[in-house]
Design an enzyme around this catalytic site. Structure first.
Site, PDB file in Angstrom:
ATOM      1  N   GLY A 109       0.972  -1.084  -0.149  1.00 19.83           N
ATOM      2  CA  GLY A 109       0.033  -0.001  -0.175  1.00 19.83           C
ATOM      3  C   GLY A 109       0.781   1.361  -0.053  1.00 19.83           C
ATOM      4  N   LEU A 129      -4.357  -5.681  -4.062  1.00 20.20           N
ATOM      5  CA  LEU A 129      -3.318  -4.685  -3.843  1.00 20.20           C
ATOM      6  C   LEU A 129      -1.979  -5.302  -3.365  1.00 20.20           C
ATOM      7  CD1 LEU A 129      -2.584  -1.753  -4.447  1.00 20.20           C
ATOM      8  CD2 LEU A 129      -3.078  -1.370  -2.131  1.00 20.20           C
ATOM      9  N   ASP A 130      -1.178  -5.227  -4.425  1.00 20.14           N
ATOM     10  CA  ASP A 130       0.356  -5.365  -4.069  1.00 20.14           C
ATOM     11  C   ASP A 130       0.690  -6.822  -3.671  1.00 20.14           C
ATOM     12  OD1 ASP A 130       1.210  -2.896  -4.547  1.00 20.14           O
ATOM     13  OD2 ASP A 130       1.004  -2.111  -2.538  1.00 20.14           O
ATOM     14  N   ALA A 131      -0.343  -7.601  -4.279  1.00 23.26           N
ATOM     15  CA  ALA A 131      -0.131  -8.904  -3.815  1.00 23.26           C
ATOM     16  C   ALA A 131       0.274 -10.143  -4.858  1.00 23.26           C
ATOM     17  CB  ALA A 131      -1.495  -9.539  -2.731  1.00 23.26           C
TER      18      ALA A 131
END
Lengths: 299, 299, 299, 299
Positions: free
Chosen positions: D216, D242-244
Site C-alpha cells: 500500500g 493490492l500489491d499481492a
C-alpha cells in the site's frame, strides 16, 4: 554553444540553505571539543556532523553541515572564524561551502551512452543538483543526447596524431567553465598525466571493473577470462597512474558461468551507473576526503 | 591415529539414494536429446538436471541427479551404459557417482581457527556431509579443536629448512586417506607445485581476498592500503601458480574508512567461512566443472 | 552445574582496557561540545566516538570508547563526573562500562544446532568475547554440543501443560546467572510476555525471516508460498508482541524458483548465523540504543 | 497521437533472429527428451535452454531459444509442430515467439519521474528493446519528458469522482495499442480489479517496498517506522489484490539509523529503477512463467 545550460529545480527555501564546513588535520586530543565548542558559540544548528580519526595515517577529518539561518554571522565572518580554528588545529585542508552557490560539472564522453543518459535523467529530474554547462565527446555519437537535454555539446576528435592538440583543446574548453568536477562518463581515452595533475581532485572516472583488478582496457573481458564470480565498477579520482587513483565508491554483482562477456557488459551497466552517481554525489556534497591513496567518505 | 573419524548423521533412506551423472564434451546439436533420451529409456527419475553450453570455449557440460530406486539396472550397468553415451559424444570427462559412498576430506590448517571451527560445526551437525579422517597442522595450536570433535590431528612442523621433508610427510599422510578433497583451511603455507599438480582438482583453498586482486600474503593489509570499498574471499582450486587457480566461489562485503586493517581481518572471517563452505559443498556434490581457468558451477 | 564456564582467551593488556560511555538525551545545541569538552578536560584518549541526532524522534545518542590508561581518575570518579554531564543534558539513559569486566550470556536452544555451533565456535576461538555459564534446552538434543565445549547444559522440557512451570524454572536458572544477554538461538518456543517484559533489553532472538514479513512459525515456508526472490534473517530484541521487537540487524540472500522450501531452510542458515553474531556482538559492545521501535547501532 | 513511437536501433542481422519456444505442463518423465528430440529432429541450433521441474507444484517449465536460420521450416510450420509436442505433453501454456516482431509497451505514470527517465534512457540507447507508442499520466507533469523522447503523452486526470470514467478512458487508450506489457512506472493510483483481471499477465508494477512487507501507500515511511535495516523494491504482476501479485524481481539495500525517511526515498530510487528494468526485461524476453503465486524466471 554559449546558451546557458538548463537548470532544473527551483532555489531552495532559506531554511534549506546550509554551510558545509570541512577540515582535515593531524589527529590529537580535544579536536572535536574545539570544533563543536566553536559551533556552539556561534549558535550553529548542526544538521549533520561526521568525524573520523584515522589510526593508521594519524589524521583527523570532519564535515559539519549547519543551517545558514541559525547563524547571526555571515559567510565571510564564518569563514574567517573557522580559519582561526583550522589554524589552531594545524589543518592542512579546510573549507566553508555555501549551498546557495551551485556547482558546475563538465562531462567527457565517447560512444557508450548509458552513464550519460543516467546522469542527465537524474539531473533533469532534480535528483542530481548541479549545473552542466558542457559535454565534450571525442566522437559525435552522443551529441543528440546532449541536445535532447539542451546541453551544449562539443565534438573534439582524438586520433593518435592529434592527441596533444585535442587534449589542449579539451583543457581549454573545460577550464573556460571553471568546473567543480570533470566526469569521465565512459570516456574511452587516457587523459594525459599533466592534465590529471592539473585537475587533481576534480577529475572523476567510472571504471567498469572492480579495481585494483582488471585495470586498463576491456575489464569485462579480463574478468570473463579469469573466471571471477563477481564483476564490479569503481568510481575514483583520476591520477597520473592509469586506474590507480583513490577510490570513492565500488560495487559488484554476482555472475556465473552462464554470463558471457557480452552479458557481463550488459549487466555491468547497472553497477556503473549507480556507482558513478553515488561517488559523484558524495564528491559534489563535499563528503569525500583524500587520505593518501585512501578516501574518507562521510555518507 | 587409526581410529575412524566420527561419522555424524545416519545413512539416508533408500529413497534418498541418488546417482549423479556428470559429463563434459565438445558442444554440438542433439546432445541434450541424446542424454535425456538415454535417461528416459532406463526409466530414470530426474531429481535435478543442469546443462551448460559455453559459447566461448565451445564445450558442453551436464550434471544429472537421478533417484537410484527408479532404475531397474544397477550401478555397474548404469556406468557401462553411460560410458557408451559419453563415448558417442566424445566426452573427455564423465562420471557416475553413487551417493551411498561417502566422500573423504582432509584438512590442512595453521593457527587461524575460524574456518576449521566452522567446517567442523557444520560437519558435526550434519550440514556438511563428508568423512574427515585427518586434520594436519603445521602448528600444534588447533590440535585441541580437532580432538574436541574426535578427529585425528597430526602436527607436521614446517620450517624453511625442513620444507621438502615436511611436505613429503604431509603428502604421505594425506594420500594414505585417499581423500576426495584436500582443503587448505587457512593453511598459511605455499604448497609445492609438484604436489599441486599431483592433487590437481582435489586441492581447494580459501583465499582471504577478492582474487585476482591481492594475491599472496596479507591480502587485507593490501586491501586497506589500496583503499578499496569492498573486501572479499575466494574459494579456488590450487594450481602451481600462487592464488591463480580456477575460482569456485567468491563473495564480498562493503567496508569504509572506519574499517582498520584489524577490522577487515575480523569482518572478513564471515565471508571466508561461508565462501569456503559453499565452494566446498559444490565440489563435494560434483557440481563443479573446470573449463580452462573458468569453472561451471551448477547450484 | 556450578563449575565456571570455560573462559577462552587471555586478559587484555592494560593498554587494551577501555571505558565505554553511552548516553541518550533529548537533542539540542551544544551537546557534543559539552561531552567532548568533558572528555578533553579529563584527558581522555578517544579510541572511537559515535554520535547520532535523530530528526524524527528528536533524540541524541552517543557512544565514546576511551583508553582507561589515558585517565588520571578511576572508574568510580569517571562514573560520578559523567553522571553530572548526563544530568545537565537531561539524559534518560547513560552508562560507563569498564571492559575489564566480562559479560555473561545465557543461551536457550531447542533442536536446531547451527546457531549454537556457530556461537560456540566463535566463542571458543576468542572471536566472541563473553562468558557462557549456561545453556538451556527444551530438548536434550544439543546437550552433547554444550558438553563438547565444557559448558553446563540444563534440559527443561516444555509441554503445553507444563509451560508455566517450565518457564518459571527457566527464569530461575537464567536469573541465577545475572546475564548481560539471553539469546534465543533458534529456541522454538514463545517466551511468555511477562518474562519478555522482565528481560526487556536483555533478550535477543534470531528470526529466520525478513521481518516484518513472515512473523511466527515456518517463515521459510511462508516465503516459499509467497514466491519472494530474497529470504532473510532478523536479529531483534524480544518484546511481548511476537517477532515485533526492535530490529538490531538484518540480512538477506537471493533465491529463485529452483530453491525449494528445504533449500531455503538450508541456505538461510548462513544468514541466520551471521546476522545473530553481528547483532549480538553489537549488543555486547554496548553499540545498540533503542529509540522506540527503532534502534541506533553504532558500528 | 497516432504517429509511431520512435524506434531506436536497427533491425537485427538475420543470424540474430531467434525463435523462442516456451511451454508449461504437468511434470513427468521423458519431457526433456521429448522436447530436445523434437528440436534435434528439426535441426534447431539452441542458443539458450532452460528447464525447471517444480517439486511442490508438480509442474514443468521450459524456454528454448533457437536460431531462426538453423531451421528448414518456417514460423508457421514450427508453431504447428511444436503444438503437437505441447499437446502430447498436456501443456496448458505454450508459445513460439519470433524475435523479428517487436513488442509494444505502454507506460502509466504520475509525478515521480525517476523510473520513467530510466526506462526512456535505456530505450533510447537501445538497452531496452521495445516500442513505446504511448505514455499516459494522471498528472501532466511528465508530459515534457515524454516529448523530449518523442513519445506521445496523454493526460488523463483522475479524481475520486471521475475515477471510473478516467479508467475507462485509460483502458481505451491502452487497448488501442494492443501492448505486450503495461507498466505502472510509479503510477500512484490503484488500478480497478476488473482491469487487473482483463490485463492479467500484462500489467507490471514497481512497488517501492520489499513485499510482502509494507504493502500500500508510503512503504518507505512504514519501513522507517518499523526500523528495518534493509529497504527494497519489488517488480510484480498486478492482480486484483493490492500489491499481492506474483513477484518477478526484488532487491534491497542496507539502511541504518542515519537514514531518515527522506533518505530512504532518495536511496530507494536506485533499487526501484534497476528492479523494474530487470523484471520488465525478463517479461519482454518471455523468461517469466507464473506458477500460482510464484514465478519461474529463466535468467
Amino acid at each position: 554553444m554559449t546558451s546557458p545550460a538548463r537548470t532544473p529545480g527551483t532555489p531552495p527555501a532559506s531554511s534549506e540553505r546550509r554551510y558545509i564546513l570541512t577540515l582535515a588535520c593531524p589527529d590529537g586530543t580535544g579536536i572535536v571539543a574545539r570544533i563543536t565548542t566553536f559551533l556552539a558559540d556561534i549558535g550553529g544548528w548542526i544538521v549533520e556532523a561526521a568525524y573520523h580519526s584515522d589510526d593508521e595515517s594519524g589524521r583527523f577529518f570532519t564535515r559539519q553541515e549547519i543551517r545558514a539561518d541559525s547563524l547571526a554571522i555571515d559567510y565571510t565572518e564564518l569563514s574567517a572564524r573557522f580559519a582561526e580554528v583550522a589554524q589552531a588545529l594545524k589543518a592542512d585542508q579546510f573549507q566553508v561551502i555555501d549551498t546557495l552557490g551551485r556547482k558546475k560539472m563538465v562531462l567527457l564522453v565517447s560512444k557508450e551512452g548509458h552513464c550519460l543518459y543516467d546522469l542527465l535523467g537524474r539531473w533533469h529530474s532534480g535528483e542530481l543538483d548541479v549545473d552542466i554547462p558542457l559535454i565534450i565527446g571525442n566522437h559525435p555519437d552522443l551529441g543528440p543526447v546532449a541536445h535532447m537535454f539542451d546541453i551544449p555539446f562539443m565534438h573534439v576528435p582524438i586520433t593518435s596524431e592529434t592527441k596533444p592538440a585535442a587534449f589542449a583543446e579539451i583543457a581549454r574548453l573545460v577550464e573556460e567553465q571553471q568546473p567543480d568536477v570533470i566526469v569521465l562518463a565512459r570516456f574511452m581515452q587516457v587523459v594525459p598525466p599533466a592534465l590529471c595533475e592539473k585537475w587533481d581532485g576534480l577529475l572523476i572516472n567510472i571504471h567498469h571493473g572492480f579495481l585494483p583488478s582488471f585495470r586498463g582496457a576491456k575489464p569485462y573481458h579480463q574478468a570473463y577470462q579469469r573466471g571471477v564470480k563477481l564483476i564490479g565498477a569503481t568510481c575514483h579520482y583520476v591520477t597520473g597512474e592509469l586506474d590507480a587513483g583513490p577510490i570513492i565508491e565500488q560495487d559488484v554483482i554476482h555472475v556465473d558461468h552462464t554470463d558471457s562477456t557480452a552479458a557481463m557488459v550488459r549487466r555491468g551497466r547497472d553497477i556503473e551507473r549507480s556507482v558513478l552517481f553515488r561517488g559523484l554525489s558524495n564528491h559534489l556534497q563535499n563528503r569525500v576526503f583524500r587520505d593518501g591513496l585512501r578516501t574518507v567518505v562521510f555518507k
